[in-house]
Design an enzyme around this catalytic site. Structure first.
Site, mmCIF file in Angstrom:
data_model
loop_
_atom_site.group_PDB
_atom_site.id
_atom_site.type_symbol
_atom_site.label_atom_id
_atom_site.label_comp_id
_atom_site.label_asym_id
_atom_site.label_seq_id
_atom_site.Cartn_x
_atom_site.Cartn_y
_atom_site.Cartn_z
ATOM 1 N N GLU A 334 4.248 -9.049 -10.847
ATOM 2 C CA GLU A 334 3.849 -8.242 -11.758
ATOM 3 C C GLU A 334 2.169 -8.261 -11.705
ATOM 4 O O GLU A 334 1.005 -8.151 -11.532
ATOM 5 C CB GLU A 334 3.559 -9.389 -13.223
ATOM 6 C CG GLU A 334 5.608 -10.469 -13.279
ATOM 7 C CD GLU A 334 5.179 -11.192 -14.444
ATOM 8 O OE1 GLU A 334 6.007 -11.523 -15.209
ATOM 9 O OE2 GLU A 334 4.033 -11.651 -14.978
ATOM 10 N N CYS A 335 2.688 -6.257 -12.447
ATOM 11 C CA CYS A 335 1.307 -5.769 -12.487
ATOM 12 C C CYS A 335 0.174 -5.728 -12.245
ATOM 13 O O CYS A 335 0.097 -5.141 -10.380
ATOM 14 C CB CYS A 335 0.320 -6.011 -14.214
ATOM 15 S SG CYS A 335 -0.192 -5.074 -14.873
#
Length: 462
Positions: A334-335
């Protein structure tokens, strides 16, 4: 069905920057000295719960009415209170009390959470440069909706004299309790950066600051009045919203956790454990290779741009991750972790560093907020999280962008007609800027753990 006596209160405000986090931490410190409070953060924030945890020494969890339906929200609150043996709960609000989706809806707001959990609200009002106008401001919040649940106020950045003069007016005209005031002080400072506050470990003498803040609030807040407000909350009614057959244990998932990768929802990790996974922490900054015996990798967001050189220099770890993904090990990123897996990543100064090379392209600093807010994802093909057509609520907040081609999911912005493609899917890797909250669709977490289990079984059979 469970009915739990849980005294509780929400610390909300008319807007961001009103002092919610600072005052919440001071209140938690005072409550901790006499009992066992548990803390929650309204909304998708990662950093404020770190401050709660710093004060209490136990996890703080997110409650988010965009991510979860009311019965799940209440269940998560009750379960956390039970696991902490809590005698009181404190929820820190998000943004302005009524601020929700798109700036025009109360969906996902502190107000919506207070209604769904039947939690009394204390409104922190920044009174600097105001006097009688504070009464008008508070009245506006009281009259916005009939079920607003605001029963008390704290006057922030005012003197004791101002509070003493205004308290009788507020209580008589508005019928809400003035719990106290917080004066201007330079002794306590929670500085910030582009994604919010600095992390607790980055703030000099934070423990001493919290202690001093609690000492100040002990003199300026009526904690007996605050506790009386919390005691008036009705029993929290909840049930287990879904049950999975007890899964076999023994599946190990590597969890990236250090200064660069520290953005995790506590309930996501808890759900993985309930599904039979053992989470094995590792540091992409310091460890030389992935933990032994793992069947999957989960890497969250954080601040890789602040530690780019250290991450880049650790070629051994980068190679270990790349080899695991190439061998078919499920990897969910994620991210910030998505940025780390690129061939190159720019740091906060715009300098480019070689990274893990699992994702083609470059993570570039844009110098502006690229995307911010909630979205609903729908998969266009089978992924690590489910078959084509599965949906999942997410949140994005990033100043970096990617040059690689993405598109495993279609993202839809709520209350608008905006859509875009996102996520990078190749083989056993699924990565992108969205942050997942798996209680929004627990089946996605189960699907990922099962993918890890299948990989583990395949390795054992070799």
């Amino acid at each position: 069905m469970t009915e739990r006596i849980l005294p509780r209160v929400m610390i909300a405000a008319p807007g961001s920057g009103s002092g919610k986090t600072m005052i919440t931490c001071g209140i938690l410190e005072l409550l901790r000295a006499k009992g066992q409070p548990v803390a929650f953060k309204c909304g998708p924030d990662y950093i404020d719960p770190m401050f709660h945890r710093f004060v209490l020494g136990i996890p703080s969890r997110n409650l988010d009415t965009f991510f979860t339906v009311p019965e799940v929200t209440r269940y998560l609150m009750g379960r956390a209170a039970d696991s902490a043996c809590a005698d009181m709960a404190v929820i820190e609000g998000v943004m302005g009390y009524y601020d929700g989706l798109g700036g025009i809806s109360t969906r996902g707001s502190s107000y919506e959470l207070s209604v769904q959990t039947e939690t009394p609200v204390i409104l922190v009002v920044n009174g600097r440069g105001m006097s009688l106008s504070l009464v008008a401001l508070i009245r506006g919040f009281l009259e916005m909706y009939s079920d607003q649940r605001i029963v008390g106020v704290i006057l922030n950045r005012v003197s004791g004299a101002v509070c003493e003069r205004l308290a009788p007016v507020i209580e008589k005209q508005l019928g809400v309790a003035v719990v106290g005031y917080v004066p201007e002080t330079t002794a306590v400072s929670f500085p910030g950066r582009h994604l919010g506050l600095l992390l607790p470990e980055e703030i000099t003498c934070l423990r001493e600051q919290i202690t001093e803040l609690a000492g100040l609030l002990q003199k300026t807040l009526d904690m007996d009045k605050l506790r009386a407000i919390a005691d008036k909350a009705p029993p929290l009614v909840y049930d287990v919203p879904f049950r999975y057959q007890a899964p076999p244990s023994g599946i190990k998932i590597a969890l990236a956790r250090d200064e660069a990768f520290c953005f995790y929802y506590e309930d996501n990790l808890e759900l993985f454990r309930e599904l039979g996974a053992e989470l094995v922490p590792f540091s992409p900054m310091r460890d030389r290779q992935l933990p032994e015996g793992i069947a999957g990798i989960y890497m969250g967001g954080g601040y890789p741009e602040l530690h780019a050189q250290i991450l880049s220099d650790n070629r051994s770890m980068q190679q270990s991750i790349a080899q695991a993904v190439a061998a078919g090990m499920p990897c969910l990123a994620e991210c910030g972790a998505f940025m780390y897996l690129h061939e190159e990543m720019e740091d906060e100064d715009g300098r480019s560093w070689p990274m893990a090379g699992v994702i083609p392209g470059r993570a570039e600093k844009k110098g502006r907020l690229v995307r911010f807010g909630y979205a609903q994802l729908t998969s266009m093909e089978e992924t690590l999280l489910g078959p084509a057509g599965m949906t999942l609520p997410v949140h994005e907040f990033h100043y970096w962008d990617t040059t690689c081609s993405v598109g495993g999911f279609v993202a839809e912005k709520p209350l608008t007609d905006r859509t875009w493609q996102c996520m990078y899917q190749k083989g056993s890797l699924l990565a992108g800027f969205p942050h997942f909250y798996f209680y929004g669709n627990p089946e996605a977490a189960r699907y990922y753990v099962e993918k890890c289990r299948h990989y583990n079984d395949r390795i054992i059979r070799r």
